[in-house]
Scaffold this motif. Structure first.
Motif, PDB file in Angstrom:
ATOM      1  N   ILE A 180       2.835  21.363   5.978  1.00  0.00           N
ATOM      2  CA  ILE A 180       2.199  21.180   4.659  1.00  0.00           C
ATOM      3  C   ILE A 180       0.688  21.367   4.662  1.00  0.00           C
ATOM      4  O   ILE A 180       0.072  21.422   3.612  1.00  0.00           O
ATOM      5  N   LYS A 181       0.071  21.433   5.847  1.00  0.00           N
ATOM      6  CA  LYS A 181      -1.387  21.555   5.938  1.00  0.00           C
ATOM      7  C   LYS A 181      -2.084  20.569   4.995  1.00  0.00           C
ATOM      8  O   LYS A 181      -2.717  20.951   4.012  1.00  0.00           O
ATOM      9  N   PRO A 182      -1.985  19.269   5.315  1.00  0.00           N
ATOM     10  CA  PRO A 182      -2.470  18.246   4.397  1.00  0.00           C
ATOM     11  C   PRO A 182      -3.981  18.222   4.260  1.00  0.00           C
ATOM     12  O   PRO A 182      -4.704  18.489   5.223  1.00  0.00           O
ATOM     13  N   ALA A 183      -4.435  17.873   3.055  1.00  0.00           N
ATOM     14  CA  ALA A 183      -5.866  17.670   2.831  1.00  0.00           C
ATOM     15  C   ALA A 183      -6.258  16.273   3.277  1.00  0.00           C
ATOM     16  O   ALA A 183      -7.403  16.022   3.594  1.00  0.00           O
ATOM     17  N   LEU A 184      -5.267  15.355   3.235  1.00  0.00           N
ATOM     18  CA  LEU A 184      -5.615  14.023   3.702  1.00  0.00           C
ATOM     19  C   LEU A 184      -4.493  13.354   4.475  1.00  0.00           C
ATOM     20  O   LEU A 184      -3.322  13.730   4.344  1.00  0.00           O
ATOM     21  N   LEU A 185      -4.930  12.409   5.284  1.00  0.00           N
ATOM     22  CA  LEU A 185      -4.017  11.611   6.091  1.00  0.00           C
ATOM     23  C   LEU A 185      -4.234  10.160   5.698  1.00  0.00           C
ATOM     24  O   LEU A 185      -5.361   9.677   5.675  1.00  0.00           O
ATOM     25  N   ILE A 186      -3.130   9.492   5.355  1.00  0.00           N
ATOM     26  CA  ILE A 186      -3.216   8.058   5.091  1.00  0.00           C
ATOM     27  C   ILE A 186      -2.231   7.370   6.021  1.00  0.00           C
ATOM     28  O   ILE A 186      -1.035   7.684   6.007  1.00  0.00           O
ATOM     29  N   ALA A 187      -2.727   6.484   6.880  1.00  0.00           N
ATOM     30  CA  ALA A 187      -1.880   5.858   7.891  1.00  0.00           C
ATOM     31  C   ALA A 187      -2.308   4.404   8.072  1.00  0.00           C
ATOM     32  O   ALA A 187      -3.081   3.872   7.273  1.00  0.00           O
ATOM     33  N   ASP A 188      -1.805   3.781   9.125  1.00  0.00           N
ATOM     34  CA  ASP A 188      -1.964   2.342   9.278  1.00  0.00           C
ATOM     35  C   ASP A 188      -2.491   2.008  10.669  1.00  0.00           C
ATOM     36  O   ASP A 188      -1.909   2.427  11.676  1.00  0.00           O
ATOM     37  N   ARG A 189      -3.566   1.245  10.721  1.00  0.00           N
ATOM     38  CA  ARG A 189      -4.098   0.793  12.014  1.00  0.00           C
ATOM     39  C   ARG A 189      -3.070  -0.046  12.770  1.00  0.00           C
ATOM     40  O   ARG A 189      -3.161  -0.192  13.977  1.00  0.00           O
ATOM     41  N   LEU A 206      -7.235   4.651   6.416  1.00  0.00           N
ATOM     42  CA  LEU A 206      -6.327   3.860   7.230  1.00  0.00           C
ATOM     43  C   LEU A 206      -6.218   2.442   6.694  1.00  0.00           C
ATOM     44  O   LEU A 206      -7.239   1.785   6.442  1.00  0.00           O
ATOM     45  N   ARG A 207      -4.998   1.980   6.561  1.00  0.00           N
ATOM     46  CA  ARG A 207      -4.762   0.589   6.166  1.00  0.00           C
ATOM     47  C   ARG A 207      -5.178  -0.300   7.344  1.00  0.00           C
ATOM     48  O   ARG A 207      -4.837  -0.005   8.489  1.00  0.00           O
ATOM     49  N   GLY A 208      -5.943  -1.324   7.036  1.00  0.00           N
ATOM     50  CA  GLY A 208      -6.360  -2.236   8.105  1.00  0.00           C
ATOM     51  C   GLY A 208      -7.595  -1.774   8.856  1.00  0.00           C
ATOM     52  O   GLY A 208      -7.983  -2.395   9.838  1.00  0.00           O
ATOM     53  N   GLU A 247       0.820  -1.225   0.000  1.00  0.00           N
ATOM     54  CA  GLU A 247       0.000   0.000   0.000  1.00  0.00           C
ATOM     55  C   GLU A 247       0.848   1.267   0.000  1.00  0.00           C
ATOM     56  O   GLU A 247       0.396   2.315  -0.440  1.00  0.00           O
ATOM     57  N   PHE A 248       2.088   1.178   0.482  1.00  0.00           N
ATOM     58  CA  PHE A 248       2.955   2.352   0.443  1.00  0.00           C
ATOM     59  C   PHE A 248       3.121   2.821  -1.002  1.00  0.00           C
ATOM     60  O   PHE A 248       2.991   4.013  -1.312  1.00  0.00           O
ATOM     61  N   TYR A 249       3.399   1.879  -1.892  1.00  0.00           N
ATOM     62  CA  TYR A 249       3.673   2.231  -3.293  1.00  0.00           C
ATOM     63  C   TYR A 249       2.401   2.561  -4.052  1.00  0.00           C
ATOM     64  O   TYR A 249       2.373   3.460  -4.890  1.00  0.00           O
ATOM     65  N   ILE A 250       1.339   1.821  -3.751  1.00  0.00           N
ATOM     66  CA  ILE A 250       0.046   2.099  -4.397  1.00  0.00           C
ATOM     67  C   ILE A 250      -0.389   3.519  -4.049  1.00  0.00           C
ATOM     68  O   ILE A 250      -0.798   4.297  -4.910  1.00  0.00           O
ATOM     69  N   THR A 251      -0.267   3.866  -2.769  1.00  0.00           N
ATOM     70  CA  THR A 251      -0.662   5.186  -2.314  1.00  0.00           C
ATOM     71  C   THR A 251       0.222   6.272  -2.931  1.00  0.00           C
ATOM     72  O   THR A 251      -0.274   7.302  -3.395  1.00  0.00           O
ATOM     73  N   PHE A 252       1.525   6.017  -2.960  1.00  0.00           N
ATOM     74  CA  PHE A 252       2.460   7.008  -3.512  1.00  0.00           C
ATOM     75  C   PHE A 252       2.091   7.352  -4.953  1.00  0.00           C
ATOM     76  O   PHE A 252       1.907   8.517  -5.314  1.00  0.00           O
ATOM     77  N   LEU A 309      -8.666   1.964   3.803  1.00  0.00           N
ATOM     78  CA  LEU A 309      -7.865   2.269   2.620  1.00  0.00           C
ATOM     79  C   LEU A 309      -8.028   1.178   1.569  1.00  0.00           C
ATOM     80  O   LEU A 309      -8.156   1.451   0.372  1.00  0.00           O
ATOM     81  N   GLU A 310      -8.030  -0.072   2.032  1.00  0.00           N
ATOM     82  CA  GLU A 310      -8.107  -1.199   1.092  1.00  0.00           C
ATOM     83  C   GLU A 310      -9.389  -1.133   0.260  1.00  0.00           C
ATOM     84  O   GLU A 310      -9.377  -1.475  -0.929  1.00  0.00           O
TER      85      GLU A 310
END
Ligand code: OOB
Length: 536
Positions: free
Chosen positions: A119-128, A154-156, A85-90, A163-164
């Motif tokens: 960076i004041k992000p519009a989104l957060l993608i992280a991992d449970r 969130l992954r998981g 998911e790191f690469y898919i997300t990137f 995310l999945e």
């Protein structure tokens, strides 16, 4: 909308294009050039992902981002480990023109907040699976504090944040909207030497060149099978030539969650891995495992071991071909740009004793004395560099940039080096206020600021001390109102939400810190005391 960053002057940009370094292609071309190839791109545990599946997953996620109203020119804070998911997300973020900051998986609250503030992000993608996101407490506070965040995946996650689910939902009529190739594609993380972690804007053009050129030097092809055991987000792991280099060539990336011999040796054997990269302490552990009974039979397919991120001793370097049974390549790079390699056909003497040469003919590298004047060949001084893939300024940091660059746009990396007659570099030391803990960089000032938050701490200085495995560890010298034990200091820092590798390995309390004649903390003296103690 585009993100602000310091551009290369026009005449440089023109030259870099004329010479073919900048090809005005988006980084997503690394993936899309393979079309619907059924070749294997990625192995993550039991999962095997072909280039076709990879591209579809990326477009699905990109399309889902667009459907949520995420737009080109926005930013994302991402924290994913060594997982597919790191690469898919990137790539998905790049497809829609969103610039991510890829935080390290070891980062905690303090680092994530520092990046989000910038960076004041519009989104957060992280991992449970990360302790911070196991529950919702941190997530709720984070979203509350950073009002720019409109979307969390969130992954998981089982529910609304999954995310999945976004990756699996087929995209319809997806149209890519990457940022222009000479704009910011994403941000690299600086190892840092200041109070707040700095961000490095990387453009499609400069990063793509660094990957393409790395592939040439390292002989990467569609037959390459690369084991990635370094943190996925690190510049070494991404681009030297790293996972992106392998994807570009159509080779296969095998993911490992850590560089331990017990995990990596069987993976190398099972997937017939040909190339991998390590930091020096991991090399030591591999050699130890081999000599303590694991042997090197499982490593038979390995042709090339790249080592970088911190100083590799000649003793360790010499043992690699003999005991691991593959070729060594030294890599001296930095997230800011410049990367140096020993060549595959260099003499063993060169490969063992130098950190290689700059990879691009238009990398301008020279050595300065303490006044900024050029030194003669062979003398030790400050590394100064500019070139087609070396950045021109940290994100939103005019003050720091004023001291990190000279008036001609040369970046001063803070490394002390010598360059020999043939242009080979040896790293001799460091001037920046940083500790290199086995390749993991600690900005002394950042930790000192956190230490000063403790009610008993009056003064704090973090310095490096020699360590036989990691090369360097950290020691905090403190002036305190009442005595503090190392465990208390570490517990306090952990409560401040800082990455574990930044916690001091040792704590010393003093009456006063030694000062230089101009009244600055004399860190040289502190390091000397540590060295004397270690001997005595
Ligand atoms: C790599 O990147 P960063 O940004 O984590 O750290 C850069 C710094 C350099 O300025 C230098 O101080 C140190 O790490 N360093 C080395 C080294 N490679 C990096 N010091 C001595 N010998 C080496 N071979 O560490 C990085 C980025 C791309 C490729 C490889 C490493």
């Amino acid at each position: 909308m585009t993100l602000p960053f310091t551009r290369w002057p026009d005449d440089f940009a023109r030259r870099y294009r004329e010479k073919g370094y900048w090809q005005d292609l988006p980084l997503t071309d690394i993936l899309t050039r393979h079309g619907d190839s059924e070749a294997l791109a990625l192995i993550d545990g039991e999962r095997r992902i072909t280039y076709r599946q990879f591209r579809h997953a990326v477009n699905n996620l990109a399309s889902a981002l667009q459907a949520k109203g995420i737009k080109r020119g926005e930013t994302a804070l991402v924290q994913l480990g060594n997982v597919a998911e790191f690469y898919i997300t990137f790539f998905a973020l790049l497809q829609v023109g969103v610039a991510p900051v890829n935080a390290l998986f070891s980062h905690q609250r303090s680092e994530l907040n520092a990046y989000a503030l910038q960076i004041k992000p519009a989104l957060l993608i992280a991992d449970r699976e990360h302790a911070l996101f196991a529950g919702d407490d941190f997530l709720n506070t984070f979203v509350d504090q950073h009002r720019s965040v409109r979307l969390v995946w969130l992954r998981g996650d089982e529910g609304e944040h999954a995310l999945e689910a976004a990756i699996d939902r087929p995209a319809e009529n997806f149209i890519a909207t990457p940022t222009p190739a000479d704009e910011v594609a994403f941000f690299q993380l600086s190892g840092g030497s200041t109070g707040t972690p700095k961000l490095i804007p990387r453009t499609h053009n400069d990063y793509y060149y660094s990957i393409r050129r790395s592939n040439e030097i390292c002989g990467i092809t569609a037959q390459t099978r690369y084991l990635n055991a370094l943190p996925a987000a690190h510049n070494f792991a991404m681009s030297s030539p790293g996972t992106l280099g392998i994807f570009m060539a159509g080779g296969c990336v095998v993911l490992a969650h850590d560089p331990s011999a017990t995990l990596c040796f069987p993976l190398i054997h099972q997937h017939q891995v040909t190339v991998t990269s390590l930091v020096p302490p991991a090399v030591s552990l591999w050699l130890q495992a081999i000599s303590e009974g694991a042997g090197n039979a499982q490593l038979a397919s390995l042709e090339l071991l790249q080592v970088g991120g911190a100083r590799l001793s000649a003793t360790l370097a010499t043992r690699i071909p003999a005991e691991i049974g593959c070729q060594l390549q030294q890599v001296f790079g930095m997230a800011e740009g410049l990367v140096n390699y020993t060549a595959l056909d260099d003499s063993p003497e060169r490969i063992i004793n130098t950190q290689g040469r700059p990879m691009c003919p238009d990398d301008e590298v020279w050595v300065a004395d303490e006044h900024g004047n050029p030194l003669p060949r062979g003398e030790v001084g400050r590394l100064m560099t500019r070139g087609p893939y070396t950045f021109r300024g940290y994100f939103n940091s005019p003050e720091h940039n004023a001291s990190a660059f000279d008036e001609n746009g040369f970046y001063c990396s803070g490394d002390l080096i010598a360059i020999d007659e043939q242009g080979y570099i040896t790293v001799q030391g460091r001037e920046k206020d940083q500790i290199n803990r086995g390749g993991e960089k600690i900005a002394a000032e950042e930790v000192e600021n956190l230490l000063l938050r403790h009610e008993s701490v009056i003064h704090a200085a973090l310095v490096s001390m020699e360590d036989s495995l990691l090369g360097e560890k950290s020691c905090a010298y403190l002036v305190v109102k009442k005595p503090l034990r190392a465990v208390e200091v570490r517990r306090f820092l952990r409560e401040q939400g800082v990455a574990e590798f930044k916690l001091p390995d040792r704590v010393e309390c003093l009456e006063a810190l030694p000062l230089t004649p101009v009244g600055k903390v004399d860190k040289k003296q502190l390091r000397l005391w540590l060295a004397e103690r270690a001997q005595g």
